[in-house]
Design a protein around this motif. Sequence first.
Motif, short mmCIF file in Angstrom:
data_model
loop_
_atom_site.label_atom_id
_atom_site.label_comp_id
_atom_site.label_asym_id
_atom_site.label_seq_id
_atom_site.Cartn_x
_atom_site.Cartn_y
_atom_site.Cartn_z
N ILE A 6 -48.48 12.12 -89.24
CA ILE A 6 -49.35 11.31 -90.10
C ILE A 6 -50.02 10.21 -89.29
O ILE A 6 -51.23 9.95 -89.45
N VAL A 7 -49.26 9.56 -88.41
CA VAL A 7 -49.83 8.52 -87.54
C VAL A 7 -50.94 9.12 -86.68
O VAL A 7 -52.02 8.51 -86.53
N LEU A 8 -50.70 10.29 -86.13
CA LEU A 8 -51.70 10.95 -85.27
C LEU A 8 -52.96 11.28 -86.06
O LEU A 8 -54.08 11.04 -85.58
N ILE A 9 -52.80 11.81 -87.27
CA ILE A 9 -53.95 12.15 -88.10
C ILE A 9 -54.76 10.91 -88.45
O ILE A 9 -56.00 10.91 -88.38
N ILE A 10 -54.08 9.84 -88.81
CA ILE A 10 -54.77 8.59 -89.15
C ILE A 10 -55.53 8.04 -87.95
O ILE A 10 -56.66 7.55 -88.08
N CYS A 11 -54.93 8.13 -86.77
CA CYS A 11 -55.62 7.69 -85.55
C CYS A 11 -56.88 8.52 -85.31
O CYS A 11 -57.95 7.97 -84.97
N MET A 12 -56.78 9.82 -85.49
CA MET A 12 -57.94 10.71 -85.30
C MET A 12 -59.04 10.39 -86.30
O MET A 12 -60.22 10.30 -85.93
N VAL A 13 -58.65 10.20 -87.55
CA VAL A 13 -59.64 9.87 -88.59
C VAL A 13 -60.29 8.53 -88.29
O VAL A 13 -61.51 8.37 -88.42
N PHE A 25 -62.63 5.36 -94.01
CA PHE A 25 -61.37 5.52 -93.28
C PHE A 25 -60.19 5.12 -94.14
O PHE A 25 -59.17 5.82 -94.20
N LEU A 26 -60.31 3.99 -94.84
CA LEU A 26 -59.21 3.50 -95.64
C LEU A 26 -58.95 4.40 -96.85
O LEU A 26 -57.80 4.56 -97.27
N THR A 27 -59.99 4.98 -97.40
CA THR A 27 -59.81 5.91 -98.53
C THR A 27 -59.03 7.14 -98.08
O THR A 27 -58.10 7.60 -98.76
N ILE A 28 -59.39 7.69 -96.94
CA ILE A 28 -58.68 8.86 -96.41
C ILE A 28 -57.24 8.49 -96.06
O ILE A 28 -56.31 9.26 -96.34
N SER A 29 -57.05 7.32 -95.48
CA SER A 29 -55.70 6.86 -95.16
C SER A 29 -54.86 6.73 -96.42
O SER A 29 -53.68 7.12 -96.45
N PHE A 30 -55.47 6.18 -97.47
CA PHE A 30 -54.76 6.05 -98.75
C PHE A 30 -54.32 7.42 -99.26
O PHE A 30 -53.17 7.60 -99.69
N LEU A 106 -49.79 1.16 -102.40
CA LEU A 106 -50.76 1.51 -101.36
C LEU A 106 -52.16 1.00 -101.71
O LEU A 106 -52.90 0.56 -100.82
N PHE A 107 -52.52 1.05 -102.98
CA PHE A 107 -53.84 0.55 -103.37
C PHE A 107 -53.96 -0.94 -103.08
O PHE A 107 -54.96 -1.39 -102.51
N ILE A 108 -52.93 -1.72 -103.47
CA ILE A 108 -52.96 -3.17 -103.23
C ILE A 108 -52.99 -3.47 -101.74
O ILE A 108 -53.74 -4.33 -101.27
N THR A 109 -52.18 -2.74 -100.96
CA THR A 109 -52.10 -2.98 -99.52
C THR A 109 -53.41 -2.64 -98.82
O THR A 109 -53.94 -3.44 -98.03
N ILE A 110 -53.96 -1.48 -99.13
CA ILE A 110 -55.17 -1.04 -98.44
C ILE A 110 -56.38 -1.84 -98.90
O ILE A 110 -57.30 -2.11 -98.12
N ARG A 111 -56.38 -2.28 -100.15
CA ARG A 111 -57.46 -3.16 -100.60
C ARG A 111 -57.43 -4.48 -99.83
O ARG A 111 -58.48 -5.01 -99.44
N MET A 112 -56.23 -5.00 -99.59
CA MET A 112 -56.09 -6.24 -98.81
C MET A 112 -56.61 -6.02 -97.38
O MET A 112 -57.31 -6.87 -96.82
N ILE A 113 -56.27 -4.89 -96.78
CA ILE A 113 -56.75 -4.58 -95.43
C ILE A 113 -58.28 -4.50 -95.42
O ILE A 113 -58.94 -5.02 -94.50
N TYR A 114 -58.86 -3.86 -96.43
CA TYR A 114 -60.32 -3.72 -96.49
C TYR A 114 -61.00 -5.08 -96.58
O TYR A 114 -62.04 -5.31 -95.96
N ARG A 115 -60.40 -5.99 -97.33
CA ARG A 115 -61.02 -7.30 -97.55
C ARG A 115 -60.81 -8.25 -96.39
O ARG A 115 -61.66 -9.10 -96.12
N LYS A 116 -59.68 -8.14 -95.69
CA LYS A 116 -59.30 -9.16 -94.73
C LYS A 116 -59.35 -8.72 -93.26
O LYS A 116 -59.44 -9.58 -92.37
#
Length: 222
Positions: A6-13, A25-30, A106-116
């Motif tokens: 999963i880490v490898l796929i996320i890095c590739m994406v 990127f964050l949508t696919i990661s989610f 995951l939604f709350i976490t990734i939304r925070m990453i997107y904003r910050k």
Amino acid sequence: MLYFGIVLIICMVGCLLKKYDHKYFLTISFIILFLMAAFRQPLLWGDLVGYERKHKILFSFSNFRELASKYLPDSKDIGYYIVEWFSTRMRIPFQIWLAIIAAFFLFITIRMIYRKSYYPLISILLFLALGFYSFSMSGLRQTIAIAITVLAYEQLDKNNIIKFVVLTCIAFLFHRTAIIFLILLALKNVRLGKYHIIISVAGLLGFFVYKQQLRTFFNTYL
């Protein structure tokens, strides 16, 4: 091996989509992280066996009065069990319950990453490397509490003190350690110098070195 994949796929994406808006990127990661969390098997994650057993017990309570008299007095973190009991009234099976919690966290976490975050790929990799994602696989009460404290932090960042306190208290109902988050009220206006950073890093390292002992302490006394 699956986790590494999963880490490898996320890095590739992340590398393929680095020229595009971060939201792709964050949508696919989610989606990737959610699918793994939603379909995980309880038997492979120690604490989930106990959670599943309690889920079946909650199914047996036909009304809230019965729940309050027979179950809640001996339970920690009653907010979690009240919400879960309502989910059993809607006949939500345990596997779907796991998926709902994973989606919320995951939604709350990734939304925070997107904003910050200016570097979402690094943020996602840190999220995985520091163990927050793997911990969310089994620590359901803590996972919900963490997500709510992220929402509380957003309110504190906007100087909405009342909303921050209310959300932190709600998080406390899901896991008692969330009350520690109120200390941010005192730290909000503190300017960070090099000594603050050194102490913070040392504290973070100490947390990960002694996290098992700390977990035992909090589960025993809080």
